[in-house]
Design a protein around this motif. Structure first.
Motif, PDB file in Angstrom:
ATOM      1  N   GLU A  47       0.810  -1.217   0.000  1.00 48.29           N
ATOM      2  CA  GLU A  47       0.000   0.000   0.000  1.00 48.29           C
ATOM      3  C   GLU A  47       0.842   1.265   0.000  1.00 48.29           C
ATOM      4  OE1 GLU A  47      -3.475   1.984   2.803  1.00 48.29           O
ATOM      5  OE2 GLU A  47      -3.441  -0.183   2.460  1.00 48.29           O
ATOM      6  N   VAL A  48       1.987   1.243   0.691  1.00 49.91           N
ATOM      7  CA  VAL A  48       2.762   2.483   0.851  1.00 49.91           C
ATOM      8  C   VAL A  48       4.018   2.524  -0.014  1.00 49.91           C
ATOM      9  CG1 VAL A  48       1.873   2.820   3.183  1.00 49.91           C
ATOM     10  CG2 VAL A  48       4.073   1.644   2.860  1.00 49.91           C
ATOM     11  N   ALA A  49       4.259   1.481  -0.806  1.00 51.05           N
ATOM     12  CA  ALA A  49       5.470   1.465  -1.634  1.00 51.05           C
ATOM     13  C   ALA A  49       5.539   2.677  -2.558  1.00 51.05           C
ATOM     14  CB  ALA A  49       5.530   0.169  -2.444  1.00 51.05           C
ATOM     15  N   ARG A  50       4.409   3.092  -3.091  1.00 52.50           N
ATOM     16  CA  ARG A  50       4.393   4.232  -4.016  1.00 52.50           C
ATOM     17  C   ARG A  50       4.740   5.544  -3.322  1.00 52.50           C
ATOM     18  NH1 ARG A  50      -0.857   6.674  -3.723  1.00 52.50           N
ATOM     19  NH2 ARG A  50      -2.243   5.468  -2.357  1.00 52.50           N
ATOM     20  N   HIS A  51       4.687   5.549  -1.994  1.00 52.90           N
ATOM     21  CA  HIS A  51       5.088   6.731  -1.228  1.00 52.90           C
ATOM     22  C   HIS A  51       6.567   6.675  -0.830  1.00 52.90           C
ATOM     23  CE1 HIS A  51       0.948   8.059  -0.948  1.00 52.90           C
ATOM     24  NE2 HIS A  51       0.598   6.897  -0.442  1.00 52.90           N
ATOM     25  N   GLY A  52       7.272   5.645  -1.268  1.00 54.85           N
ATOM     26  CA  GLY A  52       8.688   5.521  -0.945  1.00 54.85           C
ATOM     27  C   GLY A  52       8.960   4.986   0.441  1.00 54.85           C
ATOM     28  N   ILE A  53       7.967   4.364   1.062  1.00 62.87           N
ATOM     29  CA  ILE A  53       8.131   3.793   2.401  1.00 62.87           C
ATOM     30  C   ILE A  53       8.265   2.285   2.263  1.00 62.87           C
ATOM     31  CG2 ILE A  53       7.102   3.529   4.689  1.00 62.87           C
ATOM     32  CD1 ILE A  53       5.338   5.991   3.994  1.00 62.87           C
ATOM     33  N   ARG A  54       9.305   1.738   2.846  1.00 59.99           N
ATOM     34  CA  ARG A  54       9.531   0.294   2.812  1.00 59.99           C
ATOM     35  C   ARG A  54       9.063  -0.329   4.130  1.00 59.99           C
ATOM     36  NH1 ARG A  54      14.138  -1.324   3.112  1.00 59.99           N
ATOM     37  NH2 ARG A  54      15.280   0.545   3.763  1.00 59.99           N
ATOM     38  N   VAL A  55       8.440  -1.508   4.037  1.00 61.40           N
ATOM     39  CA  VAL A  55       7.950  -2.216   5.222  1.00 61.40           C
ATOM     40  C   VAL A  55       8.361  -3.674   5.117  1.00 61.40           C
ATOM     41  CG1 VAL A  55       5.969  -2.715   6.704  1.00 61.40           C
ATOM     42  CG2 VAL A  55       5.938  -0.686   5.228  1.00 61.40           C
ATOM     43  N   LEU A  87      17.959  -3.804   6.981  1.00 62.00           N
ATOM     44  CA  LEU A  87      16.668  -3.480   6.375  1.00 62.00           C
ATOM     45  C   LEU A  87      16.339  -1.998   6.480  1.00 62.00           C
ATOM     46  CD1 LEU A  87      14.621  -6.570   7.548  1.00 62.00           C
ATOM     47  CD2 LEU A  87      15.173  -5.982   5.172  1.00 62.00           C
ATOM     48  N   LEU A  88      16.848  -1.324   7.487  1.00 59.48           N
ATOM     49  CA  LEU A  88      16.634   0.114   7.639  1.00 59.48           C
ATOM     50  C   LEU A  88      17.566   0.938   6.757  1.00 59.48           C
ATOM     51  CD1 LEU A  88      16.306   0.360  11.533  1.00 59.48           C
ATOM     52  CD2 LEU A  88      14.453   0.714   9.880  1.00 59.48           C
ATOM     53  N   SER A  89      18.609   0.334   6.252  1.00 62.59           N
ATOM     54  CA  SER A  89      19.682   1.077   5.591  1.00 62.59           C
ATOM     55  C   SER A  89      19.423   1.261   4.098  1.00 62.59           C
ATOM     56  CB  SER A  89      21.011   0.335   5.772  1.00 62.59           C
ATOM     57  OG  SER A  89      21.072  -0.787   4.905  1.00 62.59           O
ATOM     58  N   PRO A  90      20.148   2.189   3.471  1.00 55.35           N
ATOM     59  CA  PRO A  90      20.043   2.361   2.016  1.00 55.35           C
ATOM     60  C   PRO A  90      20.455   1.114   1.235  1.00 55.35           C
ATOM     61  CG  PRO A  90      21.084   4.276   3.016  1.00 55.35           C
ATOM     62  CD  PRO A  90      21.002   3.238   4.094  1.00 55.35           C
ATOM     63  N   ASP A  91      21.229   0.207   1.854  1.00 51.13           N
ATOM     64  CA  ASP A  91      21.610  -1.032   1.168  1.00 51.13           C
ATOM     65  C   ASP A  91      20.400  -1.895   0.843  1.00 51.13           C
ATOM     66  OD1 ASP A  91      24.284  -0.368   1.234  1.00 51.13           O
ATOM     67  OD2 ASP A  91      24.681  -1.476   3.079  1.00 51.13           O
ATOM     68  N   ALA A  92      19.291  -1.691   1.565  1.00 48.68           N
ATOM     69  CA  ALA A  92      18.064  -2.455   1.326  1.00 48.68           C
ATOM     70  C   ALA A  92      17.022  -1.608   0.589  1.00 48.68           C
ATOM     71  CB  ALA A  92      17.493  -2.951   2.647  1.00 48.68           C
ATOM     72  N   ALA A  93      17.480  -0.676  -0.219  1.00 46.17           N
ATOM     73  CA  ALA A  93      16.594   0.297  -0.855  1.00 46.17           C
ATOM     74  C   ALA A  93      15.540  -0.335  -1.764  1.00 46.17           C
ATOM     75  CB  ALA A  93      17.419   1.304  -1.656  1.00 46.17           C
ATOM     76  N   PHE A  94      15.772  -1.557  -2.254  1.00 47.57           N
ATOM     77  CA  PHE A  94      14.817  -2.209  -3.152  1.00 47.57           C
ATOM     78  C   PHE A  94      14.172  -3.425  -2.490  1.00 47.57           C
ATOM     79  CE2 PHE A  94      13.745  -4.118  -7.465  1.00 47.57           C
ATOM     80  CZ  PHE A  94      12.872  -3.109  -7.815  1.00 47.57           C
TER      81      PHE A  94
END
Length: 249
Positions: A175-183, A230-237
């Motif tokens: 639901e929130v991926a399009r807002h740039g939020i990763r869960v 998972l919180l880091s930019p290394d997990a950006a995708f």
């Protein structure tokens, strides 16, 4: 001092939550707000250990089963700076026993903390993160391998609550991926923490650990490393997924 980024960790002063706090602390411009329930002295001790002028750590009492207290926790985070990350580590485990002994009152207690409380924390985080343009906004939920295994004869209610966490994680992520939020969520296996004492079996990690494929119980550091990644930019995708930290279990 207004910080560049703030991370909220519920259940942040003991067990895995405290391990995550130690892993994330000390980065200049990053502040941590640790939610806890019950042990004020332990919270003060951890804050004294981790707090730095350029990377402050604060603790606030919060029962996540109380929506008002959840709101107050995130308001306190707002006063520190923009919310960048949430780690939902707060959770309860009641004494081991057969399914038929689990009362309606116990079901309500476990679900109120492990599912509804976690969901309310996610809601507060999404409301704040959705308006940000930072690229590394993320929520990490602590689940359990028992979500797969079922915890038969021990605590089926706990296992069921953690299965709900995994489903919530997946749905919210989409639901929130399009807002740039990763869960994402992390499923620990047998980890050497005091939660086993809450279930009436304080020696469980030492007893069962050697039976695991890697021959030992996990440590809070093992789980904290996965959460930090998972919180880091290394997990950006990486979003909408669950990582097992179980030593192969």
């Amino acid at each position: 001092m207004r910080l560049e980024a703030v991370y909220v960790i519920t259940g942040g002063t003991r067990g895995i939550g405290a391990g995550v706090a130690r892993r994330l602390a000390g980065v200049p411009g990053r502040g941590l707000l640790l939610g806890y329930r019950g042990n004020h002295e332990r919270a003060e001790k951890l804050v004294a250990e981790l707090d730095r002028p350029d990377a402050p750590v604060r603790a606030r009492s919060c029962d996540v089963a109380d929506p008002a207290q959840v709101g107050e926790l995130f308001a306190a985070a707002d006063a520190m700076g923009p919310l960048n990350g949430l780690v939902n580590s707060a959770g309860i485990l009641e004494r081991q026993g057969p399914f038929e002994e689990i009362t309606a009152e116990r079901w309500a207690r476990v679900l109120a903390v492990n599912v509804v409380g976690l969901a309310m924390c996610c809601r507060e985080a999404v409301l704040r993160m959705r308006g940000s343009d930072r690229p590394d906004r993320a929520i990490v939920n602590l689940s359990s391998k028992q979500a797969d295994l079922g915890a038969a004869g021990e605590y089926v209610d706990y296992a069921a609550s953690k299965a709900a966490v995994d489903t919530l994680t997946r749905g919210l992520a989409l639901e929130v991926a399009r807002h740039g939020i990763r869960v994402t969520s992390v499923r620990p296996g047998i980890i050497d923490t005091e939660i086993h004492a809450d279930g009436g079996d304080p020696d469980r990690a030492r007893r069962v650990g050697p039976q695991q494929p890697m021959g030992r119980a996990g440590t809070v550091e093992d789980v904290a490393g996965a959460v930090a990644w998972l919180l880091s930019p290394d997990a950006a995708f990486v979003t909408g997924t669950t990582i097992d930290v179980t030593g192969g279990r």
